[in-house]
Design a protein around this motif. Structure first.
Motif, PDB file in Angstrom:
ATOM      1  N   SER A  53       0.848  -1.189   0.000  1.00 52.46           N
ATOM      2  CA  SER A  53       0.000   0.000   0.000  1.00 52.46           C
ATOM      3  C   SER A  53       0.885   1.240   0.000  1.00 52.46           C
ATOM      4  O   SER A  53       1.796   1.351   0.835  1.00 52.46           O
ATOM      5  N   PRO A  54       0.688   2.176  -0.927  1.00 53.11           N
ATOM      6  CA  PRO A  54       1.527   3.387  -0.943  1.00 53.11           C
ATOM      7  C   PRO A  54       1.246   4.281   0.253  1.00 53.11           C
ATOM      8  O   PRO A  54       0.116   4.339   0.754  1.00 53.11           O
ATOM      9  N   VAL A  55       2.279   4.960   0.699  1.00 62.14           N
ATOM     10  CA  VAL A  55       2.149   5.923   1.791  1.00 62.14           C
ATOM     11  C   VAL A  55       1.946   7.308   1.180  1.00 62.14           C
ATOM     12  O   VAL A  55       2.818   7.805   0.470  1.00 62.14           O
ATOM     13  N   SER A  56       0.830   7.921   1.435  1.00 63.00           N
ATOM     14  CA  SER A  56       0.506   9.231   0.861  1.00 63.00           C
ATOM     15  C   SER A  56       0.683  10.320   1.917  1.00 63.00           C
ATOM     16  O   SER A  56       0.254  10.159   3.064  1.00 63.00           O
ATOM     17  N   GLY A 236      12.248  -1.163   8.335  1.00 66.65           N
ATOM     18  CA  GLY A 236      11.599  -2.077   7.401  1.00 66.65           C
ATOM     19  C   GLY A 236      10.105  -1.932   7.314  1.00 66.65           C
ATOM     20  O   GLY A 236       9.457  -2.671   6.560  1.00 66.65           O
ATOM     21  N   LYS A 237       9.490  -1.015   8.062  1.00 61.31           N
ATOM     22  CA  LYS A 237       8.049  -0.807   7.979  1.00 61.31           C
ATOM     23  C   LYS A 237       7.645  -0.229   6.648  1.00 61.31           C
ATOM     24  O   LYS A 237       6.541  -0.460   6.170  1.00 61.31           O
ATOM     25  N   ILE A 238       8.524   0.564   6.073  1.00 68.54           N
ATOM     26  CA  ILE A 238       8.256   1.181   4.773  1.00 68.54           C
ATOM     27  C   ILE A 238       9.441   0.884   3.868  1.00 68.54           C
ATOM     28  O   ILE A 238      10.598   0.962   4.290  1.00 68.54           O
ATOM     29  N   ARG A 239       9.126   0.543   2.635  1.00 64.46           N
ATOM     30  CA  ARG A 239      10.187   0.335   1.656  1.00 64.46           C
ATOM     31  C   ARG A 239      10.145   1.479   0.657  1.00 64.46           C
ATOM     32  O   ARG A 239       9.058   1.815   0.165  1.00 64.46           O
TER      33      ARG A 239
END
Length: 239
Positions: A53-56, A236-239
């Motif tokens: 899921s993208p982070v906006s 590692g929560k967000i790539r």
């Protein structure tokens, strides 16, 4: 249906149950019809799966021109005319303002006269040096007079060069009376009006030229949000 040890007749909720070793139960016709007419409830089925899921992030942005040039008055004088329309697209060299050129023309003519005077003086001194050079060889004049003539020639030559420089400056100043656009772009609103005295104590801003294609979009983000995102990437929560 199940077995019991005694005989009983029980009435419960309009249903009769007779117990004589076995139990037979039943209800009236109204309850049976209601049970038949009931519609089974609809159930939504959701199948879940793991996806990326993208982070906006919403950030305020400001548009900024690719190139921006401040147009300033390079000579002192009174603005007599604005030669462009605010918001107009202009090319490099397009006239934007006109500064009263009368005093600048006078300064140019004065510098031209000073140059003519310096040229005449130099020719006179150079001719004198040439004659003294011939006379000093046969000792018709003293060495001291000859050296004095040499010094006069050098001084006259320096004055001639200075006069030429002053005339060139006067010509440049007269050219600066017509303020032109330094780049291609869109001319913004004028910062001065006709009758304003500009360039008296320094280069006075007149307007700004902005090149709109391409264009920059600058975003600002709090440092705490940036650090939180960097920490999430490292963990590692967000790539």
């Amino acid at each position: 249906m199940s077995g019991l040890s005694s005989d009983k007749t029980i009435k419960r909720n309009s249903c009769f149950v007779t117990q004589t070793g076995f139990i037979f139960s039943g209800c009236d016709d109204r309850q049976s019809d209601t049970a038949v007419n009931e519609v089974p409830p609809q159930v939504d089925v959701i199948i879940t799966r793991v996806v990326s899921s993208p982070v906006s992030i919403e950030l305020p942005g400001r548009l900024e021109a690719f190139r921006q040039a401040e147009v300033r008055a390079r000579v002192a004088g009174i603005v007599t005319e604005r030669l462009y329309k605010e918001g107009q697209d202009v090319r490099k060299g397009t006239p934007l303002f006109l500064i009263n050129p009368e005093l600048l023309k006078v300064a140019r003519d004065e510098a031209s006269g000073a140059l003519a005077k310096a040229e005449a003086n130099y020719h006179d001194v150079a001719d004198k040096l040439k004659r003294y050079k011939d006379l000093v060889s046969d000792h018709s004049i003293s060495e001291r007079d000859y050296q004095s003539a040499v010094a006069e020639e050098k001084q006259a030559k320096a004055e001639l060069l200075s006069a030429r420089a002053r005339l060139e400056k006067a010509r440049l100043d007269l050219g600066y009376a017509t303020v032109v656009s330094p780049i291609d772009g869109r001319a913004r609103r004028a910062l001065v009006t006709e009758g304003a005295l500009v360039g008296q104590d320094g280069p006075t801003p007149l307007t700004t030229i902005e090149r709109m294609g391409p264009i920059y979009v600058n975003f600002s983000q709090p440092a705490t949000e940036v650090m939180a995102m960097q920490s999430a990437i490292k963990s590692g929560k967000i790539r």
